[in-house]
Write a protein that holds these residues in place. Structure first.
Motif, PDB file in Angstrom:
ATOM      1  N   THR A 169       0.749  -1.283  -0.024  1.00  0.00           N
ATOM      2  CA  THR A 169      -0.235   0.053  -0.031  1.00  0.00           C
ATOM      3  C   THR A 169       0.965   1.343  -0.144  1.00  0.00           C
ATOM      4  OG1 THR A 169      -0.188  -0.040   2.410  1.00  0.00           O
ATOM      5  CG2 THR A 169      -1.978  -1.135   1.119  1.00  0.00           C
ATOM      6  N   GLY A 170       0.050   2.565  -0.332  1.00  0.00           N
ATOM      7  CA  GLY A 170       0.921   3.545  -0.308  1.00  0.00           C
ATOM      8  C   GLY A 170      -0.123   4.588   0.032  1.00  0.00           C
ATOM      9  N   ALA A 171       0.286   5.779   0.707  1.00  0.00           N
ATOM     10  CA  ALA A 171      -0.594   6.949   0.692  1.00  0.00           C
ATOM     11  C   ALA A 171       0.086   8.369   0.833  1.00  0.00           C
ATOM     12  CB  ALA A 171      -1.542   6.811   2.382  1.00  0.00           C
ATOM     13  N   TRP A 172      -0.877   9.476   0.267  1.00  0.00           N
ATOM     14  CA  TRP A 172      -0.068  10.625   0.407  1.00  0.00           C
ATOM     15  C   TRP A 172      -0.943  11.677   0.661  1.00  0.00           C
ATOM     16  CZ3 TRP A 172       0.317   6.584  -3.060  1.00  0.00           C
ATOM     17  CH2 TRP A 172       1.807   6.157  -3.331  1.00  0.00           C
ATOM     18  N   GLY A 173      -0.602  12.602   1.520  1.00  0.00           N
ATOM     19  CA  GLY A 173      -1.446  13.792   1.939  1.00  0.00           C
ATOM     20  C   GLY A 173      -1.672  13.832   3.553  1.00  0.00           C
ATOM     21  N   SER A 174      -2.055  14.656   4.115  1.00  0.00           N
ATOM     22  CA  SER A 174      -2.372  14.915   5.233  1.00  0.00           C
ATOM     23  C   SER A 174      -3.588  15.583   5.442  1.00  0.00           C
ATOM     24  CB  SER A 174      -1.360  15.054   6.281  1.00  0.00           C
ATOM     25  OG  SER A 174      -1.545  15.158   7.745  1.00  0.00           O
ATOM     26  N   PRO A 175      -4.812  15.025   5.409  1.00  0.00           N
ATOM     27  CA  PRO A 175      -5.310  13.762   5.583  1.00  0.00           C
ATOM     28  C   PRO A 175      -4.916  13.301   4.121  1.00  0.00           C
ATOM     29  CG  PRO A 175      -7.068  15.342   5.336  1.00  0.00           C
ATOM     30  CD  PRO A 175      -6.142  16.191   5.578  1.00  0.00           C
ATOM     31  N   ALA A 176      -4.962  11.980   4.186  1.00  0.00           N
ATOM     32  CA  ALA A 176      -4.551  11.089   2.957  1.00  0.00           C
ATOM     33  C   ALA A 176      -5.543  11.214   1.764  1.00  0.00           C
ATOM     34  CB  ALA A 176      -4.324   9.469   3.233  1.00  0.00           C
ATOM     35  N   ALA A 177      -4.998  11.937   0.603  1.00  0.00           N
ATOM     36  CA  ALA A 177      -5.940  12.270  -0.505  1.00  0.00           C
ATOM     37  C   ALA A 177      -5.820  11.253  -1.352  1.00  0.00           C
ATOM     38  CB  ALA A 177      -5.699  13.526  -0.718  1.00  0.00           C
ATOM     39  N   VAL A 178      -4.675  10.442  -1.587  1.00  0.00           N
ATOM     40  CA  VAL A 178      -4.249   9.423  -2.528  1.00  0.00           C
ATOM     41  C   VAL A 178      -4.036   8.272  -1.876  1.00  0.00           C
ATOM     42  CG1 VAL A 178      -2.827   8.990  -4.437  1.00  0.00           C
ATOM     43  CG2 VAL A 178      -3.432  11.230  -4.311  1.00  0.00           C
ATOM     44  N   LEU A 179      -4.703   7.054  -2.311  1.00  0.00           N
ATOM     45  CA  LEU A 179      -4.309   5.924  -1.483  1.00  0.00           C
ATOM     46  C   LEU A 179      -4.180   4.750  -2.693  1.00  0.00           C
ATOM     47  CD1 LEU A 179      -7.411   5.981   0.804  1.00  0.00           C
ATOM     48  CD2 LEU A 179      -5.213   6.646   1.654  1.00  0.00           C
ATOM     49  N   LEU A 180      -3.117   3.910  -2.507  1.00  0.00           N
ATOM     50  CA  LEU A 180      -2.822   2.999  -3.415  1.00  0.00           C
ATOM     51  C   LEU A 180      -3.023   1.672  -2.722  1.00  0.00           C
ATOM     52  CD1 LEU A 180      -0.080   2.891  -6.075  1.00  0.00           C
ATOM     53  CD2 LEU A 180      -0.175   1.176  -4.279  1.00  0.00           C
ATOM     54  N   ARG A 181      -3.401   0.648  -3.267  1.00  0.00           N
ATOM     55  CA  ARG A 181      -3.373  -0.772  -2.984  1.00  0.00           C
ATOM     56  C   ARG A 181      -2.887  -1.460  -4.252  1.00  0.00           C
ATOM     57  NH1 ARG A 181      -7.805  -3.666  -0.137  1.00  0.00           N
ATOM     58  NH2 ARG A 181      -8.848  -3.656  -1.687  1.00  0.00           N
ATOM     59  N   CYS A 182      -1.991  -2.307  -3.846  1.00  0.00           N
ATOM     60  CA  CYS A 182      -1.470  -3.227  -5.095  1.00  0.00           C
ATOM     61  C   CYS A 182      -2.011  -4.654  -4.724  1.00  0.00           C
ATOM     62  CB  CYS A 182       0.084  -3.347  -5.087  1.00  0.00           C
ATOM     63  SG  CYS A 182       0.778  -4.286  -6.699  1.00  0.00           S
ATOM     64  N   GLY A 183      -2.501  -5.382  -5.714  1.00  0.00           N
ATOM     65  CA  GLY A 183      -2.865  -6.855  -5.424  1.00  0.00           C
ATOM     66  C   GLY A 183      -4.252  -7.023  -5.516  1.00  0.00           C
ATOM     67  N   VAL A 184      -5.053  -5.972  -5.872  1.00  0.00           N
ATOM     68  CA  VAL A 184      -6.564  -6.311  -6.207  1.00  0.00           C
ATOM     69  C   VAL A 184      -6.710  -7.154  -7.099  1.00  0.00           C
ATOM     70  CG1 VAL A 184      -7.058  -4.016  -4.793  1.00  0.00           C
ATOM     71  CG2 VAL A 184      -6.729  -3.998  -7.392  1.00  0.00           C
ATOM     72  N   GLU A 185      -8.135  -7.682  -7.179  1.00  0.00           N
ATOM     73  CA  GLU A 185      -8.659  -8.698  -8.362  1.00  0.00           C
ATOM     74  C   GLU A 185      -8.383  -7.714  -9.888  1.00  0.00           C
ATOM     75  OE1 GLU A 185      -9.774 -11.970  -9.879  1.00  0.00           O
ATOM     76  OE2 GLU A 185      -9.395 -11.749  -7.955  1.00  0.00           O
TER      77      GLU A 185
END
Length: 176
Positions: free
Chosen positions: A74-90
């Motif tokens: 996973t990865g996230a950017w911003g405070s509060p987080a405005a960009v969220l990344l998840r690898c491994g989704v279907e």
């Protein structure tokens, strides 16, 4: 006769001043420490290709600083987080959702929860999902910043346009 001051008020003042200086220094440092962004890992987050993506994630996306996350892949950017990344989704199957290609990475765009947009890679296994708060940043900028890292997963397909599937004018067809 008067007695000389004992020095206790000066020592107390010095201690209070020292405590105030420590507090004034510590508060900004503690405020700068943010909590990790909580995530549930995607089903295939442990895939080696996800590790290749994560090590390539940029320190900034759309001008937002990277944040620590609580899950693998996973990865996230911003405070509060405005960009969220998840690898491994279907990986998504065929869809009528809009598909765009950014730096040779195809992304399907789900705008059903606007202004929160969900981008999912198309033609890569495992797939990568990016969720963007479009009120905070432009989704197109976020996926442009992330496509280089996502390209670590080899493409095994991509988006097609209906025009590409239609037979060219003048081609023979089996009509009977």
């Amino acid at each position: 006769m008067s007695t000389p001051p004992s020095g206790r008020p000066r020592r107390r003042r010095a201690r209070l001043l020292a405590a105030a200086l420590v507090a004034a220094t510590a508060v900004p440092l503690l405020a700068a420490c943010s909590q990790p962004v909580p995530f549930d890992p995607a089903p295939d987050a442990a895939d080696a290709d996800c590790a290749s993506v994560v090590v390539r994630l940029p320190d900034q996306v759309a001008g937002l600083d990277a944040r620590e996350t609580t899950a693998q892949g996973t990865g996230a950017w911003g405070s509060p987080a405005a960009v969220l990344l998840r690898c491994g989704v279907e990986p998504p199957g065929p869809t009528t959702l809009r598909c765009v290609s950014v730096d040779d990475v195809d992304w399907i765009i789900d705008e059903s929860d606007a202004p929160t947009y969900r981008f999912v890679t198309y033609g890569r296994t495992p797939a990568v999902e990016v969720v963007v708060d479009n009120d905070a940043v432009a989704g197109s900028t976020a996926i442009a910043d992330l496509s280089g890292a996502v390209a670590a997963i080899p493409a095994d397909g991509g988006c097609t346009d209906l025009e590409e599937l239609a037979p060219a004018t003048g081609e023979a067809t089996d009509a009977g």
